[in-house]
Design a protein around this motif. Structure first.
Motif, short mmCIF file in Angstrom:
data_model
loop_
_atom_site.label_atom_id
_atom_site.label_comp_id
_atom_site.label_asym_id
_atom_site.label_seq_id
_atom_site.Cartn_x
_atom_site.Cartn_y
_atom_site.Cartn_z
N ARG A 35 67.17 55.25 101.19
CA ARG A 35 68.23 56.35 100.92
C ARG A 35 68.46 57.42 99.91
O ARG A 35 67.92 58.41 99.89
N LEU A 36 67.46 56.81 99.24
CA LEU A 36 68.18 57.73 97.85
C LEU A 36 67.17 58.04 96.68
O LEU A 36 67.15 58.72 95.48
N GLY A 37 66.08 56.98 96.91
CA GLY A 37 65.05 56.48 95.45
C GLY A 37 63.78 57.91 96.42
O GLY A 37 62.98 57.57 95.29
N ARG A 38 63.58 58.77 96.96
CA ARG A 38 62.80 60.29 96.76
C ARG A 38 63.42 60.85 96.01
O ARG A 38 64.34 62.11 96.01
N GLY B 238 65.16 57.42 90.49
CA GLY B 238 64.46 58.36 90.46
C GLY B 238 64.41 59.99 90.05
O GLY B 238 63.43 60.38 90.66
N VAL B 239 64.47 59.82 89.28
CA VAL B 239 64.50 61.60 88.28
C VAL B 239 63.51 61.05 87.34
O VAL B 239 63.88 60.10 86.26
N PRO B 240 62.62 62.36 86.94
CA PRO B 240 61.92 62.24 85.49
C PRO B 240 63.20 62.04 84.73
O PRO B 240 64.27 62.68 84.74
N SER B 241 63.05 61.54 83.40
CA SER B 241 63.85 61.00 82.84
C SER B 241 64.10 62.16 81.20
O SER B 241 64.26 61.89 81.07
N LEU B 242 63.11 62.52 81.33
CA LEU B 242 63.12 64.05 80.56
C LEU B 242 64.13 64.94 80.63
O LEU B 242 64.95 65.71 80.01
N LEU B 243 64.97 64.52 82.02
CA LEU B 243 65.62 66.05 82.99
C LEU B 243 66.70 65.35 82.81
O LEU B 243 67.69 66.03 82.82
N LEU B 244 66.77 63.92 81.79
CA LEU B 244 68.86 63.46 81.97
C LEU B 244 68.94 63.25 80.72
O LEU B 244 68.66 62.83 80.04
N ALA B 245 70.75 63.12 80.96
CA ALA B 245 71.35 63.34 79.52
C ALA B 245 72.22 61.53 80.22
O ALA B 245 72.95 60.66 79.55
N PRO C 180 71.64 57.36 82.32
CA PRO C 180 70.40 56.93 82.70
C PRO C 180 69.71 57.03 83.57
O PRO C 180 70.45 57.18 84.84
N GLU C 181 68.48 56.90 83.82
CA GLU C 181 67.54 56.77 84.96
C GLU C 181 67.15 55.30 85.12
O GLU C 181 67.07 53.97 84.67
N LEU C 182 67.40 54.52 86.27
CA LEU C 182 67.57 53.42 87.04
C LEU C 182 65.98 53.52 87.76
O LEU C 182 65.96 54.10 88.65
N HIS C 183 64.72 52.52 86.86
CA HIS C 183 63.87 52.55 87.59
C HIS C 183 63.65 50.81 88.36
O HIS C 183 62.54 51.61 90.23
N THR C 184 64.01 50.36 88.79
CA THR C 184 63.87 49.31 89.38
C THR C 184 64.75 48.46 90.60
O THR C 184 66.31 49.10 89.87
N SER C 185 64.86 48.20 91.06
CA SER C 185 65.95 47.30 92.28
C SER C 185 66.88 46.81 91.43
O SER C 185 68.35 46.54 91.57
N ALA C 186 66.34 45.56 90.35
CA ALA C 186 67.13 44.86 89.10
C ALA C 186 68.12 45.85 88.37
O ALA C 186 69.41 45.37 88.11
N GLU C 187 67.30 46.62 88.22
CA GLU C 187 68.07 48.27 87.59
C GLU C 187 69.30 48.48 88.00
O GLU C 187 70.63 48.66 87.32
N LEU C 188 69.00 48.55 89.45
CA LEU C 188 70.33 49.22 90.21
C LEU C 188 71.49 48.42 90.37
O LEU C 188 72.17 48.33 90.37
N ARG D 7 82.06 63.31 87.49
CA ARG D 7 81.18 62.53 86.49
C ARG D 7 79.85 62.16 87.11
O ARG D 7 79.60 61.22 88.56
N THR D 8 78.69 62.30 86.93
CA THR D 8 77.39 61.78 86.54
C THR D 8 77.44 60.49 86.42
O THR D 8 77.09 60.26 85.00
N LEU D 9 77.06 59.21 86.99
CA LEU D 9 77.00 58.17 86.04
C LEU D 9 75.29 57.60 85.84
O LEU D 9 75.23 56.90 85.18
N ALA D 10 74.58 58.34 86.41
CA ALA D 10 73.35 57.36 86.61
C ALA D 10 72.70 57.83 87.78
O ALA D 10 73.36 58.80 88.69
N TYR D 11 71.18 58.32 87.51
CA TYR D 11 70.16 58.78 88.38
C TYR D 11 68.94 57.78 89.30
O TYR D 11 69.27 57.02 88.10
#
Length: 115
Positions: free
Chosen positions: A112-115, A39-46, A48-56, A33-37
């Motif tokens: 490592r993953l944010g690109r 740095g991926v464009p949010s329109l592609l996601l079902a 959550p997208e995490l934008h900042t270190s604080a959200e991460l 199961r994918t929990l979150a992404y």
């Protein structure tokens, strides 16, 4: 290697974890199961997208399910992957036994993953 030589488009598909997760979700194949992404464009996601270190950090503290396996969106053969065994007293225990504060972990994961 052989797959890449026989069909270059299949390699692009299989190495893109976002596309592959959507394909597997509609199949009968078991898939993690994918929990979150990150740095991926949010329109592609079902999910959550995490934008900042604080959200991460918030995700790792409150929503992540451990053990947790993280991997870059593109790549193969385990390059850039990170296993996290547990969260103990606001420190992540990595698969290799190393312990990181959530702030250190957020920096490492974004690198490592944010690109």
């Amino acid at each position: 290697m052989l797959c890449r030589r026989l069909n270059r488009s299949s390699n692009r598909l299989l190495s893109d974890k976002l596309r592959l997760s959507y394909l597997l979700a509609g199949s009968r194949l078991a898939a993690p199961r994918t929990l979150a992404y990150l740095g991926v464009p949010s329109l592609l996601l079902a999910v959550p997208e995490l934008h900042t270190s604080a959200e991460l950090v918030c995700f790792l503290r409150q929503e992540a399910v451990y053990p947790l396996f993280l991997k870059p969106l593109r790549g193969s053969q385990g390059q850039g992957c990170l296993a996290i065994e547990a969260l103990e007293q606001d420190r992540l225990v990595l698969g290799n036994g190393e312990r990181l504060s959530l702030k250190q972990a957020a920096t490492l994961l974004r690198h490592r993953l944010g690109r």
